[in-house]
Design a protein around this motif. Structure first.
Motif, PDB file in Angstrom:
ATOM      1  N   THR A  12       1.594  53.857  28.031  1.00  0.00           N
ATOM      2  CA  THR A  12       2.346  54.722  26.840  1.00  0.00           C
ATOM      3  C   THR A  12       1.181  55.691  26.312  1.00  0.00           C
ATOM      4  OG1 THR A  12       3.734  52.720  26.395  1.00  0.00           O
ATOM      5  CG2 THR A  12       3.451  54.645  24.653  1.00  0.00           C
ATOM      6  N   VAL A  13       0.031  55.092  26.054  1.00  0.00           N
ATOM      7  CA  VAL A  13      -0.982  55.964  25.366  1.00  0.00           C
ATOM      8  C   VAL A  13      -1.264  57.211  26.479  1.00  0.00           C
ATOM      9  CG1 VAL A  13      -3.489  56.438  24.499  1.00  0.00           C
ATOM     10  CG2 VAL A  13      -1.868  54.268  23.849  1.00  0.00           C
ATOM     11  N   SER A  14      -1.454  56.948  27.670  1.00  0.00           N
ATOM     12  CA  SER A  14      -1.737  57.780  28.723  1.00  0.00           C
ATOM     13  C   SER A  14      -0.889  59.023  28.891  1.00  0.00           C
ATOM     14  CB  SER A  14      -1.979  57.462  30.089  1.00  0.00           C
ATOM     15  OG  SER A  14      -3.140  56.269  30.011  1.00  0.00           O
ATOM     16  N   SER A  15       0.468  58.663  28.729  1.00  0.00           N
ATOM     17  CA  SER A  15       1.625  59.592  28.805  1.00  0.00           C
ATOM     18  C   SER A  15       1.660  60.582  27.475  1.00  0.00           C
ATOM     19  CB  SER A  15       2.989  58.869  29.028  1.00  0.00           C
ATOM     20  OG  SER A  15       3.090  58.052  27.931  1.00  0.00           O
ATOM     21  N   ILE A  16       1.290  60.034  26.423  1.00  0.00           N
ATOM     22  CA  ILE A  16       1.299  60.603  25.076  1.00  0.00           C
ATOM     23  C   ILE A  16       0.050  61.541  25.378  1.00  0.00           C
ATOM     24  CG2 ILE A  16       0.918  60.549  22.614  1.00  0.00           C
ATOM     25  CD1 ILE A  16       2.300  57.701  22.626  1.00  0.00           C
ATOM     26  N   LEU A  17      -1.066  61.143  25.677  1.00  0.00           N
ATOM     27  CA  LEU A  17      -2.244  62.328  25.525  1.00  0.00           C
ATOM     28  C   LEU A  17      -1.974  63.389  26.760  1.00  0.00           C
ATOM     29  CD1 LEU A  17      -5.210  59.594  25.601  1.00  0.00           C
ATOM     30  CD2 LEU A  17      -4.131  60.937  23.634  1.00  0.00           C
ATOM     31  N   MET A  18      -1.586  62.912  28.134  1.00  0.00           N
ATOM     32  CA  MET A  18      -1.051  63.879  28.860  1.00  0.00           C
ATOM     33  C   MET A  18      -0.281  64.836  28.414  1.00  0.00           C
ATOM     34  SD  MET A  18      -1.446  61.810  32.499  1.00  0.00           S
ATOM     35  CE  MET A  18      -1.374  63.310  33.324  1.00  0.00           C
ATOM     36  N   GLY A  19       0.844  64.795  27.562  1.00  0.00           N
ATOM     37  CA  GLY A  19       1.875  65.402  27.170  1.00  0.00           C
ATOM     38  C   GLY A  19       1.466  66.116  26.052  1.00  0.00           C
ATOM     39  N   SER A  20       0.792  65.588  24.858  1.00  0.00           N
ATOM     40  CA  SER A  20       0.591  66.377  23.802  1.00  0.00           C
ATOM     41  C   SER A  20      -0.941  66.577  23.248  1.00  0.00           C
ATOM     42  CB  SER A  20       1.454  65.609  22.489  1.00  0.00           C
ATOM     43  OG  SER A  20       2.702  65.296  22.940  1.00  0.00           O
ATOM     44  N   PHE A  21      -1.715  66.462  24.193  1.00  0.00           N
ATOM     45  CA  PHE A  21      -3.118  66.403  23.716  1.00  0.00           C
ATOM     46  C   PHE A  21      -4.005  66.826  24.740  1.00  0.00           C
ATOM     47  CE2 PHE A  21      -1.196  63.363  20.675  1.00  0.00           C
ATOM     48  CZ  PHE A  21      -1.978  63.570  19.860  1.00  0.00           C
ATOM     49  N   VAL A  22      -5.217  67.418  24.577  1.00  0.00           N
ATOM     50  CA  VAL A  22      -6.058  67.690  25.401  1.00  0.00           C
ATOM     51  C   VAL A  22      -7.436  66.740  24.794  1.00  0.00           C
ATOM     52  CG1 VAL A  22      -7.863  69.290  25.802  1.00  0.00           C
ATOM     53  CG2 VAL A  22      -5.770  69.993  25.743  1.00  0.00           C
ATOM     54  N   PHE A  23      -7.964  65.763  25.755  1.00  0.00           N
ATOM     55  CA  PHE A  23      -8.686  64.733  25.359  1.00  0.00           C
ATOM     56  C   PHE A  23     -10.017  65.073  25.771  1.00  0.00           C
ATOM     57  CE2 PHE A  23     -10.485  60.356  26.512  1.00  0.00           C
ATOM     58  CZ  PHE A  23     -10.328  60.037  25.142  1.00  0.00           C
ATOM     59  N   TRP A  24     -11.070  64.923  25.002  1.00  0.00           N
ATOM     60  CA  TRP A  24     -12.412  65.138  25.075  1.00  0.00           C
ATOM     61  C   TRP A  24     -13.226  64.140  24.716  1.00  0.00           C
ATOM     62  CZ3 TRP A  24     -17.018  66.996  22.172  1.00  0.00           C
ATOM     63  CH2 TRP A  24     -17.746  67.466  23.019  1.00  0.00           C
ATOM     64  N   GLN A  25     -13.993  63.412  25.502  1.00  0.00           N
ATOM     65  CA  GLN A  25     -14.760  62.184  25.594  1.00  0.00           C
ATOM     66  C   GLN A  25     -16.207  62.562  25.691  1.00  0.00           C
ATOM     67  OE1 GLN A  25     -15.091  58.621  27.991  1.00  0.00           O
ATOM     68  NE2 GLN A  25     -13.588  57.650  26.472  1.00  0.00           N
ATOM     69  N   VAL A  26     -17.016  61.973  24.820  1.00  0.00           N
ATOM     70  CA  VAL A  26     -18.522  62.448  25.077  1.00  0.00           C
ATOM     71  C   VAL A  26     -19.129  61.092  24.637  1.00  0.00           C
ATOM     72  CG1 VAL A  26     -18.509  64.804  25.063  1.00  0.00           C
ATOM     73  CG2 VAL A  26     -18.800  63.282  22.838  1.00  0.00           C
ATOM     74  N   THR A  27     -20.671  60.954  24.845  1.00  0.00           N
ATOM     75  CA  THR A  27     -21.236  59.719  24.233  1.00  0.00           C
ATOM     76  C   THR A  27     -22.407  60.433  23.383  1.00  0.00           C
ATOM     77  OG1 THR A  27     -22.893  60.015  26.059  1.00  0.00           O
ATOM     78  CG2 THR A  27     -21.085  58.355  26.485  1.00  0.00           C
ATOM     79  N   ASP A  28     -22.680  59.467  22.507  1.00  0.00           N
ATOM     80  CA  ASP A  28     -23.719  60.094  21.366  1.00  0.00           C
ATOM     81  C   ASP A  28     -25.083  60.548  21.868  1.00  0.00           C
ATOM     82  OD1 ASP A  28     -24.162  57.294  21.997  1.00  0.00           O
ATOM     83  OD2 ASP A  28     -25.033  56.753  20.281  1.00  0.00           O
ATOM     84  N   SER A  29     -25.257  59.784  23.128  1.00  0.00           N
ATOM     85  CA  SER A  29     -26.900  60.018  23.767  1.00  0.00           C
ATOM     86  C   SER A  29     -26.724  61.446  24.380  1.00  0.00           C
ATOM     87  CB  SER A  29     -27.090  59.137  24.620  1.00  0.00           C
ATOM     88  OG  SER A  29     -26.144  58.937  25.598  1.00  0.00           O
ATOM     89  N   SER A  30     -25.474  62.022  24.652  1.00  0.00           N
ATOM     90  CA  SER A  30     -25.473  63.481  25.447  1.00  0.00           C
ATOM     91  C   SER A  30     -25.959  64.626  24.235  1.00  0.00           C
ATOM     92  CB  SER A  30     -24.233  63.790  25.969  1.00  0.00           C
ATOM     93  OG  SER A  30     -23.244  63.698  24.924  1.00  0.00           O
TER      94      SER A  30
END
Length: 465
Positions: A187-205
């Motif tokens: 459910t979360v995956s379908s919501i993100l793909m349809g309504s969001f641009v998802f950007w994930q990073v780590t604090d060490s980068s």
């Protein structure tokens, strides 16, 4: 050769030529052994003083100066001439900028804390077939936007979507929980793909640390953190700290699914959320003083004093008039028990029994409707039951209801749950639908929750009046 050895001996030790010749001869011409023997046996103090030794060194320096400059000066090279040149030009600057941009992108890649090096060492087949911790906690690469934060904002503006940023820390297990449970939820995956641009990073980068500095994120107490940003202004619309349950996240994302970034009221989502949180805060209890407690005790003692009871017997004429009035008004209407299919036109269904008897339509009593709905509601399965599933219902007010059902329960059980728990649902017509834009209302109440695709999902309740 003998004279040179004697002269060198005299220069080093300060002894006379006769002593030097005797010691060199005793050591069979070995100059170093003769010098060592001289110092071991006689010592420098026995034959010369410090003044004599200094005088000999001065004589040697004077003689070398008179002989002219040494041949070693000829071996000193000339100084390197001064020159001016350009180290790099415009082409090299372009290459440096390209390299810096590439390094930023590579630094944004997540570090796999559960990487299986043994499986990779066995070759491509071993690495691809690995089903251990590395595959269980892997980052959602199919959802992630690969690029910088500015490129992610531009992509979100171009597609009219919201920007969701997830900053993780490899030292916090909640970050890996998000990858395992939340981002992998269908459910979360379908919501993100349809309504969001998802950007994930780590604090060490590098990009992660710069983003945390821009939004003042504390790396000690606020990781992992998930933000919903307006890609146009960069304003923070919503913030989640730590691990987020998939159902809760799906419910909280519904307003962003209903309003894209260009919607006129999109900028009010953050304000409405803050107002809602303020309204749901429990009232602060007033601290009572001793005087207040004394006054309250006096008031309670006054209330406990028995009061004279009024006569409850009605006058005889009133009692006698009641049957007559009832007879004059004709027969009383037939009362039917309010049910799911008959209450206030629920889902467009009418009270069949009332129509058959020619009775007028009555507004059912809310308490009786709630009682009957609770009576029809199936029992809640245990948490260990593999056939159980949790379903969340999002109300028009923004609140949510959550309950565990059996996958074989019908949609009508979900309707009974809403009638018994949702405010106003017992007396107002409503419709149920899945919580994503354009979802049709649930029409078949006899269908099982699993067959309807509602198991483990989020349902939206909307009133139709």
């Amino acid at each position: 050769m003998q004279d040179e050895a004697v002269a060198h001996f005299v220069l080093v030790t300060g002894a006379d030529a006769k002593t030097a010749a005797g010691l060199i001869e005793a050591c069979t011409g070995d100059l170093e052994s003769a010098i060592q023997l001289y110092f071991d046996t006689q010592g420098r103090s026995a034959h010369h003083s410090d003044e004599a030794f200094a005088r000999s060194l001065q004589q040697q320096h004077t003689s070398s100066a008179q002989d002219g400059p040494s041949d070693l000066s000829a071996e000193i090279r000339a100084p390197i001439p001064i020159m001016k040149d350009t180290l790099y030009g415009e082409g090299a600057q372009h290459m440096l900028r390209h390299h810096s941009k590439s390094s930023e992108r590579s630094s944004a890649q997540d570090v796999n804390a559960f990487r299986d090096f043994q499986a990779e060492g066995r070759g491509p087949s071993g690495a691809s077939s690995s089903s251990g911790l590395a595959s269980l906690f892997k980052a959602p690469s199919d959802l992630m936007f690969q690029g910088t934060i500015d490129e992610a904002k531009a992509k979100a503006v171009q597609e009219g979507k919201w920007l969701m940023v997830n900053v993780q820390s490899n030292s916090e297990f909640a970050s890996h929980q998000l990858n395992r449970d939340t981002w992998s939820d269908p459910t979360v995956s379908s919501i993100l793909m349809g309504s969001f641009v998802f950007w994930q990073v780590t604090d060490s980068s590098d990009m992660g640390s710069r983003f945390m500095t821009s939004y003042r994120i504390d790396s000690v107490t606020e990781l992992p953190i998930t933000l919903i940003l307006d890609p146009i202004t960069g304003a923070k619309q919503r913030q989640f700290l730590g691990f987020i349950e998939p159902q809760r996240l799906a419910e909280d994302l519904v307003p962003f699914m209903d309003h894209d970034i260009h919607h006129p009221s999109a900028h009010k989502l953050a304000t409405q959320h803050k107002r809602k949180q303020t309204q749901h805060q429990p009232p602060t209890k007033k601290v009572m003083t001793e005087e207040d407690e004394l006054q309250m005790a006096l008031a309670m003692s006054v209330e406990d004093v028995p009061q004279p009871q009024a006569s409850t017997s009605a006058p005889a004429n009133v009692t006698a008039q009641a049957p007559a009035a009832a007879a004059a008004n004709g027969p009383a209407p037939v009362s039917s028990s309010p049910t799911r299919a008959t209450h206030n036109g629920m889902h467009g269904r009418e009270n069949a029994s009332a129509v058959a008897n020619g009775a007028a339509h009555q507004v059912p009593d809310e308490a009786s409707v709630v009682a009957e709905a609770k009576a029809r509601l199936p029992s809640e399965p245990d948490s260990s039951d593999p056939n159980g599933c949790r379903i969340a219902v999002r109300l028009p007010s923004g609140d949510r209801l959550t309950r565990t059902f059996s996958k074989t329960d019908s949609v009508s059980a979900l309707e009974d749950y809403c009638m018994s728990e949702a405010p106003g649902a017992a007396t107002r017509p409503f419709k149920l639908m899945q919580a994503f834009p354009g979802a049709p209302p649930l029409a078949d109440s006899s269908q099982s929750l699993q067959a309807a695709g509602l198991a483990g999902g989020v349902i939206a309740l909307k009133f139709t009046d």
